[in-house]
Each structure stands twice: as structure tokens, then as C-alpha cells.
Scaffold this motif. Structure first.
Motif, PDB file in Angstrom:
ATOM      1  N   LEU A 273       0.881  -1.165   0.000  1.00 17.67           N
ATOM      2  CA  LEU A 273       0.000   0.000   0.000  1.00 17.67           C
ATOM      3  C   LEU A 273       0.917   1.212   0.000  1.00 17.67           C
ATOM      4  O   LEU A 273       1.893   1.249   0.754  1.00 17.67           O
ATOM      5  CB  LEU A 273      -0.867   0.007   1.256  1.00 17.67           C
ATOM      6  N   TYR A 274       0.651   2.182  -0.870  1.00 23.48           N
ATOM      7  CA  TYR A 274       1.552   3.337  -0.880  1.00 23.48           C
ATOM      8  C   TYR A 274       0.786   4.634  -1.085  1.00 23.48           C
ATOM      9  O   TYR A 274      -0.364   4.657  -1.529  1.00 23.48           O
ATOM     10  CB  TYR A 274       2.638   3.179  -1.948  1.00 23.48           C
ATOM     11  N   GLY A 279       1.353  18.690  -5.943  1.00 22.78           N
ATOM     12  CA  GLY A 279       0.997  20.023  -5.492  1.00 22.78           C
ATOM     13  C   GLY A 279      -0.435  20.190  -5.049  1.00 22.78           C
ATOM     14  O   GLY A 279      -0.790  21.216  -4.456  1.00 22.78           O
ATOM     15  N   SER A 280      -1.292  19.199  -5.316  1.00 20.13           N
ATOM     16  CA  SER A 280      -2.691  19.314  -4.913  1.00 20.13           C
ATOM     17  C   SER A 280      -3.022  18.465  -3.690  1.00 20.13           C
ATOM     18  O   SER A 280      -3.939  18.804  -2.933  1.00 20.13           O
ATOM     19  CB  SER A 280      -3.621  18.927  -6.066  1.00 20.13           C
ATOM     20  N   GLY A 281      -2.319  17.337  -3.516  1.00 19.33           N
ATOM     21  CA  GLY A 281      -2.651  16.500  -2.368  1.00 19.33           C
ATOM     22  C   GLY A 281      -1.872  15.204  -2.336  1.00 19.33           C
ATOM     23  O   GLY A 281      -0.896  15.006  -3.063  1.00 19.33           O
ATOM     24  N   THR A 282      -2.325  14.311  -1.457  1.00 18.44           N
ATOM     25  CA  THR A 282      -1.728  12.984  -1.281  1.00 18.44           C
ATOM     26  C   THR A 282      -2.769  11.940  -1.642  1.00 18.44           C
ATOM     27  O   THR A 282      -3.959  12.087  -1.314  1.00 18.44           O
ATOM     28  CB  THR A 282      -1.248  12.796   0.173  1.00 18.44           C
ATOM     29  N   PHE A 283      -2.332  10.870  -2.316  1.00 20.70           N
ATOM     30  CA  PHE A 283      -3.250   9.879  -2.864  1.00 20.70           C
ATOM     31  C   PHE A 283      -2.798   8.467  -2.483  1.00 20.70           C
ATOM     32  O   PHE A 283      -1.605   8.215  -2.317  1.00 20.70           O
ATOM     33  CB  PHE A 283      -3.321  10.019  -4.388  1.00 20.70           C
ATOM     34  N   GLU A 284      -3.764   7.562  -2.390  1.00 21.43           N
ATOM     35  CA  GLU A 284      -3.504   6.184  -1.979  1.00 21.43           C
ATOM     36  C   GLU A 284      -3.649   5.239  -3.161  1.00 21.43           C
ATOM     37  O   GLU A 284      -4.604   5.323  -3.934  1.00 21.43           O
ATOM     38  CB  GLU A 284      -4.485   5.788  -0.874  1.00 21.43           C
ATOM     39  N   CYS A 285      -2.704   4.311  -3.299  1.00 19.50           N
ATOM     40  CA  CYS A 285      -2.760   3.274  -4.333  1.00 19.50           C
ATOM     41  C   CYS A 285      -2.083   2.020  -3.811  1.00 19.50           C
ATOM     42  O   CYS A 285      -1.556   1.995  -2.701  1.00 19.50           O
ATOM     43  CB  CYS A 285      -2.054   3.739  -5.613  1.00 19.50           C
ATOM     44  N   THR A 286      -2.089   0.978  -4.627  1.00 19.66           N
ATOM     45  CA  THR A 286      -1.348  -0.239  -4.304  1.00 19.66           C
ATOM     46  C   THR A 286      -0.532  -0.649  -5.522  1.00 19.66           C
ATOM     47  O   THR A 286      -0.773  -0.207  -6.645  1.00 19.66           O
ATOM     48  CB  THR A 286      -2.288  -1.401  -3.916  1.00 19.66           C
TER      49      THR A 286
END
Length: 358
Positions: A273-274, A279-286
Motif C-alpha cells: 500500500l503506498y 501540489g494538490s494533495g496525497t493519494f492512496e494506491c497499491t
């Protein structure tokens, strides 16, 4: 189970695998002012060679150095540390924005970038016995479940060291930076600090005067989702009478807890999970490690191009391994308790077809 098309590939720059000597990006500091400085990176565990279909090698207890803040290494006692703080955000309003964007092809947003300004006068300078100086300051985004600082203009002089760690939990590990950062660009995202406050300590060697800083904090990522835990919706700060919006789950009902499928245990160790930031935000993916035909254990990491599609975003990857339940359909562990890797280098990406390594 349904198949999923994946379109991007990054090579992890700092995977710490048992028995592998991969070039660590931002690992243990090599500079040791006053002959005593020591530090441990956030890359604090190994997914194991099982990820490559090979028997795992045992990890020797104590192989990783224990992180010790610079202030403690220099024998400084308890001090009042100045704090530069941003006000609380309305998490419910941010979740409502996510509901409006639900269904678009994009990774799940978990944080937003907030403009930030930091100066040398915001912290406290402490003279040291070796003739150097230590600068200390806390940066905070009120009410955040986690924060990530985007460092800009990072140009540390020879012998200078910057460390970043959770202000209230130094034992959780810290990250060490020298020169122009992990990738030599002067732009550096810190790993996620799982509280609303990060502490910065900067050692400047003898002969480096002035009150200015050899870096800035351009943005502070404010994580408004409690992604470090298993809560499906956040008890977020906001008007007490306002219900917290619950985004529609994106995973299909064919998804199963891998702990319930022991036949996939080795492959599961290759999955991470990473989080990535821009510049707009933080996002979650795998994503997952993939092997090469030469079996050379290069830590290639396959993920979706809508998650990572530029070198700059790849550099921000903050990956968590073995994020798995201990028992079938049990409780997931806290992210801060599992092995972690930060930083990656983009190898190839394509938005129209799958990537195949040969």
C-alpha cells in the motif's frame, strides 16, 4: 477474482530487502559531525525474498540502527520547541468534495497540500560544543491524521544534516537528509508522519553562520482520512451537526482478505500500500514487486499509471509492506507498525496498454 489492468512501473529506489544491497535513497546518514551522529531511516523492514519466489533470509535482530534525535545525541535536555501551525481544516467538507469526484479515474485522495512558509527565525538555534549549531522547529497542521512536508531549495552544505521525525514519538524512526536530498534535485517529500506535528532538526557545522535555512517548506500535506487505521469513514473535525460523508467503496466484491488464502502468502509479501503526493494533495494506491527473467532481484514495482505517471510523483512514493491481517478477516495493523520504503525512480509508464518486462 476479476483481473485488473495496470499501466505504470517504477523502480523502488530504497527497498531494504534481506540479503540485498540496493542503493538506499535517504538511508542512514554518512556524515557524522562531532564524531557521534547516528540515524536510522524510515526504511525499517524487509518484505523478504519470498516476494521474488525465493526462501526468505532471516533478519538479524538489531541490524538496523536505532533512531536518536540530533538533540539527544548532542546531550540537549528537554526544551520548549517553537511551533509553526496551520489551522484545522473541515474534514467533512473535504470528504464531500471527494463524493463529487467519485467515479473518476483517479487514485483515492487522502490529503490536501497546504501552502507553508518557514524561516530560520521560526525555530530555535542552539550552540553546540563542537562549534556547530542545532536548529529545531515543529511544523503542524491542526487536526491532521498525518503530515508530509515538501522541502524545496534543499541545499545542505558539507557536513550539515537535516532530520525529520514525529515530534511526540521519536522512537518511531526518523529520516535523514544531506546535500540536495535523495534525488539531488533540491525537492524532497518527507515520509508521512502519523500525527499532525513533525519535528525538524538541522545540524550546521562550524563556520556556517547566519540565521537563514538551506531549505524551505513549500507545502505541508494534511491527511484528512484516517488511513493509518481501518475505519471506513472518518470521525472528522467539522460542524457537529453535519454528517460525515461516506464515499462509495471502489473495490469490487471479489476482493478477499489474502490471509484467508494461505496459498497466496508468498505473493502477498510483494504487495504494498503506498501514498504519493503532488501540489494538490496525497493519494492512496497499491502495487507489487515484479521479478525479471534474469532473476536479478532488481526491486521493480508495478502500479497504475493514473497513480504514478511522472518522475516527480515517483520520487514521493511512501510504501508500506505486509499491511495484512494476522488472522482471516481480522484487524489490519497500524501503518506505523509495518515495514516501509520511501522514494522511487520512474522507469516507464504507458496509459494505453499493460507494461511487459522482458
Amino acid at each position: 477474482m476479476s483481473s485488473t489492468r495496470v499501466h505504470g512501473c517504477v523502480a523502488l529506489a530504497s527497498v531494504a530487502l534481506a540479503g540485498l544491497a540496493v542503493g538506499l535513497a535517504g538511508g542512514v546518514a554518512s556524515g557524522q559531525p562531532a564524531g557521534q551522529m547516528q540515524a536510522a531511516a524510515f526504511d525499517d523492514g524487509q518484505p523478504g525474498l519470498e516476494a521474488f519466489g525465493m526462501p526468505g533470509l532471516p533478519v538479524q535482530p538489531g541490524a538496523e540502527p536505532v533512531f536518536v534525535p540530533l538533540s539527544k545525541q548532542f546531550g540537549l535536555g528537554a526544551r520548549v520547541v517553537p511551533v509553526v501551525s496551520l489551522p484545522m481544516l473541515d474534514h467533512a467538507a473535504l470528504l464531500a468534495e471527494d463524493l463529487q469526484a467519485d467515479g473518476r479515474k483517479r487514485p483515492m485522495r487522502v490529503g490536501v497540500a497546504r501552502p507553508f512558509t518557514l524561516a530560520g527565525t521560526d525555530g530555535v538555534w542552539t550552540p553546540l560544543p563542537d562549534g556547530g549549531r542545532l536548529w529545531t522547529c515543529d511544523v503542524r497542521s491542526e487536526g491532521a491524521y498525518g503530515v508530509r512536508a515538501q522541502l524545496g531549495g534543499l541545499q545542505l552544505p558539507e557536513g550539515a544534516v537535516l532530520v525529520v521525525f514525529e515530534a511526540n514519538n521519536p522512537a518511531g524512526g526518523g529520516r535523514v537528509y544531506e546535500g540536495a536530498g535523495d534525488f539531488g534535485t533540491g525537492v524532497q517529500y518527507t515520509p508521512t508522519i502519523w500525527s499532525d506535528t513533525a519535528r525538524l532538526e538541522l545540524y550546521m557545522p562550524p563556520g556556517t553562520g547566519g540565521q537563514g535555512l538551506p531549505f524551505g517548506v513549500d507545502t505541508l500535506q494534511h491527511l484528512y482520512r484516517d488511513v493509518a487505521k481501518s475505519a471506513p469513514a472518518d470521525p472528522a473535525p467539522g460542524p457537529a451537526t453535519e454528517p460525515v460523508p461516506v464515499p462509495t467503496p471502489r473495490a469490487g466484491n471479489c476482493h478477499r482478505d489474502v490471509t484467508c488464502e494461505p496459498g497466496w502468502a508468498n505473493q502477498a509479501r510483494a504487495v504494498a500500500l503506498y501514498f504519493s503526493s503532488n501540489g494538490s494533495g496525497t493519494f492512496e494506491c497499491t502495487g507489487q514487486l515484479v521479478s525479471t527473467t534474469s532473476n536479478d532481484l532488481t526491486p521493480y514495482f508495478l502500479t497504475a499509471s493514473h497513480c504514478v505517471d511522472t518522475p516527480a510523483v515517483a520520487n514521493t512514493v511512501d510504501a508500506y509492506w505486509l499491511y495484512q491481517t494476522a488472522t482471516c478477516n481480522g484487524t489490519v495493523p497500524a501503518l506505523a507498525s509495518v515495514p516501509r520504503t520511501t522514494g522511487a525512480v520512474l522507469v516507464a509508464t504507458r496509459s494505453t496498454s499493460d507494461l511487459i518486462f522482458s
